[in-house]
Design an enzyme around this catalytic site. Structure first.
Site, PDB file in Angstrom:
ATOM      1  N   ASP A 328       0.849  -1.185   0.000  1.00 24.57           N
ATOM      2  CA  ASP A 328       0.000   0.000   0.000  1.00 24.57           C
ATOM      3  C   ASP A 328       0.894   1.248   0.000  1.00 24.57           C
ATOM      4  OD1 ASP A 328      -2.137   1.724   0.133  1.00 24.57           O
ATOM      5  OD2 ASP A 328      -3.013   0.897   1.952  1.00 24.57           O
ATOM      6  N   GLU A 523      -9.644   7.562   5.502  1.00 28.88           N
ATOM      7  CA  GLU A 523      -8.583   6.883   6.268  1.00 28.88           C
ATOM      8  C   GLU A 523      -8.527   7.405   7.715  1.00 28.88           C
ATOM      9  OE1 GLU A 523      -5.048   5.938   4.044  1.00 28.88           O
ATOM     10  OE2 GLU A 523      -6.051   6.351   2.155  1.00 28.88           O
TER      11      GLU A 523
HETATM   12  C1  BGC Z   1      -4.965   3.418   0.800  1.00 33.98           C
HETATM   13  C2  BGC Z   1      -5.334   2.388  -0.244  1.00 33.98           C
HETATM   14  C3  BGC Z   1      -5.318   3.000  -1.627  1.00 33.98           C
HETATM   15  C4  BGC Z   1      -3.953   3.594  -1.869  1.00 33.98           C
HETATM   16  C5  BGC Z   1      -3.778   4.185  -3.263  1.00 33.98           C
HETATM   17  C6  BGC Z   1      -3.721   4.195   0.430  1.00 33.98           C
HETATM   18  O1  BGC Z   1      -3.559   5.306   1.246  1.00 33.98           O
HETATM   19  O2  BGC Z   1      -4.777   2.784   2.052  1.00 33.98           O
HETATM   20  O3  BGC Z   1      -6.602   1.847   0.058  1.00 33.98           O
HETATM   21  O4  BGC Z   1      -5.636   2.039  -2.582  1.00 33.98           O
HETATM   22  O5  BGC Z   1      -3.723   4.620  -0.917  1.00 33.98           O
HETATM   23  O6  BGC Z   1      -4.454   5.378  -3.412  1.00 33.98           O
END
Ligand code: BGC
Length: 636
Positions: A328, A523
């Site tokens: 991630d 988030e």
């Molecule tokens: C998130 C993911 C996401 C990724 C790409 C991260 O901050 O946890 O769910 O797919 O960013 O944008």
């Protein structure tokens, strides 16, 4: 004599140290193309170019031509804004790019995206082997970073529908949007099973129920990955995320100082991981998943990206996953003192592609160095690259002629209708003291609340911007208020005031509709110790109750909120989650055009002392939940 010898020894030691430092420096700074570039192959003659060969044969053949640099490039995932120049795609042989949330072209339309990504793809196509580029996006509720397209409800709302066919249709429409914008990889479906409403990512998951998550994840994946008609071009690679147990992180365990839960520690035992969190992955792997994203969480004392047992033994071994594991966002390097060591650790644990997403030059250097020093073996690199190529072949990227997919107006109309249906089906009726359904010909309706006339709020985050937006500047979208106005018969008086301040000389409206809820968040920025209604919304409800005979509260939120002290005063309560761009779907259920059919996708706690919930519905203090999972009130 003694002194003289000692002096000489010291000089030898110094010389040896200097030589070692020089060697290390040399290894770290070796020029990029230090292995001899291989000659160009004449187009169309190699085995890997032959679409009638099996994918395994094609992968092995292609690997046999690749230099170390070309292989490392395939393992690299870069955010487009981190590219120093577009020509770095060819120079570093990059295998994949992404748009991080909110990272969009100036012309933020599907055409603008298509043009932007075409330029990146052309760079990759011009390399010696012409390995096609993967381009990833977070189209987690439709391709919701693009202006003018249809935004579907976030996953929690889809979970409330319990309708696999609907979820598959939503994913298929999303795939079409993604393809029309030139990308070919989606960071969805989300398999997280959120267990704590204080977490800022509850709405990204379908439910906390293992069986339901398995069913809907498979449906979503199939919608993305399997074209309905033979020869249909739309086929977008799905990603199962976030492996593993991301919904089960403890409160106040985050390693990120800004967060409370997100990026925290998953406290589940291995047995629980296996019983509760692994089955959806097994189901989706069986259904053809070819990419899995590793969570930013920690299990025990190990970051998930270093969990060799879970990544390699369990996922690739036991579950039989044939695709590639991607880390991630900055997940391999964030908070690490030793960037080199972090790379070595993650690759050896089983990460095949690193979402850097920033410093690709350093990554290339470190990978070469690690390989030279024998810290990352040739075999491990071949395995990682083989998996990535496997997905690219399976996706048809080597065989398909790139064609520009344009969404005709009819398709758009169809998508809006589908999203509207999904909204109506996702609404969960939690309380009804005779206020619902509202007759469309009732004489007088008053509407209030922060989310009634605010499309940004009803879309939630991951919409145009990472943290979402406020307001109605969303082309083509319909607010909930607009939907209500359109639903009533001619002559019905509909009044609106956000705070419910109506000057009506004492007449009561027949019905008040309070559309209240959360400001968008994504988030860990949405982690809250007490998720409750904001003061202005509580005021709007109170004001509305004073000027209406009955009031139904429509909650726009990414999770259950603590409403125990207020719920008794509501005549009706509807959980509408984050419905997206089609606010009219809310009115469809309120006015009885579509019956309420959603079921609560997660348990709804009554108070903070009940958290964290146990593995069933049991509360920490043994008291009763406000509503159990799958609760619904049936309309008579
Ligand atoms: C998130 C993911 C996401 C990724 C790409 C991260 O901050 O946890 O769910 O797919 O960013 O944008």
């Amino acid at each position: 004599m003694k002194n003289y010898n000692g002096h000489r020894l010291w000089r030898y030691v110094l010389a040896a140290l200097l030589a070692l430092a020089g060697l290390v420096w040399l290894l770290m700074n070796i020029t990029f193309f230090d292995t001899k570039p291989q000659p160009l192959l004449s187009a169309g003659t190699a085995v890997y170019e032959n679409s009638s060969e099996s994918i395994d044969v094609r992968v092995a053949d292609l690997l046999s031509y690749m230099t170390l640099e070309e292989k490392i490039g395939q393992m690299t995932l870069v955010e487009r804004n981190s590219l120093e120049t577009n020509s770095d795609i060819a120079f570093y042989q990059l295998g994949a790019l992404l748009s991080g949330a909110g990272s969009k072209p100036e012309n933020n339309t599907l055409t603008g995206w298509q043009e932007m990504i075409a330029a990146y793809k052309a760079e990759a196509a011009a390399t010696r082997l012409g390995i096609p580029l993967l381009y990833g996006v977070d189209a987690i509720h439709g391709h919701a970073h693009v202006g003018g397209v249809t935004f579907f409800p976030h996953a929690l709302g889809l979970g409330a529908t319990q309708d696999a066919a609907l979820v598959e249709a939503v994913a298929r429409a999303t795939a079409r949007q993604i393809a029309a914008g030139g990308a070919n990889w989606n960071f969805a479906p989300n398999l997280d099973q959120p267990r704590d409403m204080r977490w800022g990512r509850v709405y990204e998951g379908f439910s906390d129920d293992t069986e339901l998550v398995s069913q809907l994840s498979v449906a979503y994946l199939e919608g993305l990955q399997s074209p309905r008609n033979a020869g249909e071009q739309v086929f977008v690679l799905g990603t199962l995320k976030h492996y593993l147990g991301l919904g089960d992180m403890g409160f106040n365990t985050s390693l990120n100082e800004n967060y409370l839960i997100d990026q925290g520690v998953t406290e589940a035992s291995e047995e629980l991981l296996r019983v509760r969190y692994l089955p959806p992955y097994q189901a989706a792997v069986n259904a053809g998943a070819l990419s899995v994203m590793v969570g930013l969480n920690t299990w025990g004392d190990k970051r998930m990206v270093l969990e060799e047992y879970l990544l390699t033994d369990v996922l690739k071994g036991e579950l039989g996953f044939k695709g590639f594991v991607v880390s991630d966002w900055y997940g391999v390097h964030e908070g690490r003192q030793n960037i080199f060591g972090a790379t070595v650790g993650a690759i050896n644990a089983g990460v095949d592609m690193v979402m850097l997403p920033f410093d690709y030059k350093q990554f290339a250097k470190h990978m070469r160095w690690a390989n030279r020093l024998g810290l990352i073996s040739d075999e491990r690199i071949d395995e990682a690259v083989g998996r990535i190529l496997y997905a690219k072949f399976a996706l048809g990227l080597f065989d398909k002629k790139e064609s520009v997919l344009v969404l005709e107006e009819a398709v758009e109309v169809e998508e809006r209708a589908l999203a509207r249906r999904a909204v109506a089906d996702s609404l969960v009726l939690l309380k009804n003291d005779g206020v619902l359904p509202i007759s469309p010909s009732v004489a007088h309706i008053r509407v209030a609340g922060s989310a009634a006339d605010n499309i940004g709020r009803q879309m939630g985050a991951w919409s145009l911007e990472w943290q979402g937006i406020e307001g109605n500047d969303v082309p083509g979208a319909t607010s909930i208020l607009t939907g209500i106005k359109a639903a009533v018969s001619a002559g019905v008086k509909v009044e609106y005031d956000q705070l419910g301040e109506f000057s009506s000389g004492g007449t009561l409206a027949d019905v008040g509709i309070a559309v209240v809820g959360e400001k968008p968040y994504a988030e860990g920025w949405g982690d809250r110790e007490y998720p409750i209604l904001e003061a202005e919304d509580l005021l709007a409800i109170k004001n509305l109750q004073m000027v209406s005979k009955k009031v139904v509260v429509v909650l726009i939120s990414g999770r259950p909120l603590f409403i125990t002290s207020e719920i008794d005063s509501f005549d009706g309560l509807v959980a509408a989650w984050l419905p997206g761009s089609e606010g009219a779907g809310v009115a469809d259920a309120l006015f009885g055009v579509k019956p309420f059919s959603g079921k609560l996708p997660v348990p709804w706690p009554a108070r903070a002392e009940q958290l964290p919930l146990g593995q069933g519905d049991e509360t920490a203090d043994g008291s009763d939940l406000l509503f159990p999972r799958f609760f619904e009130v049936e309309l008579q």
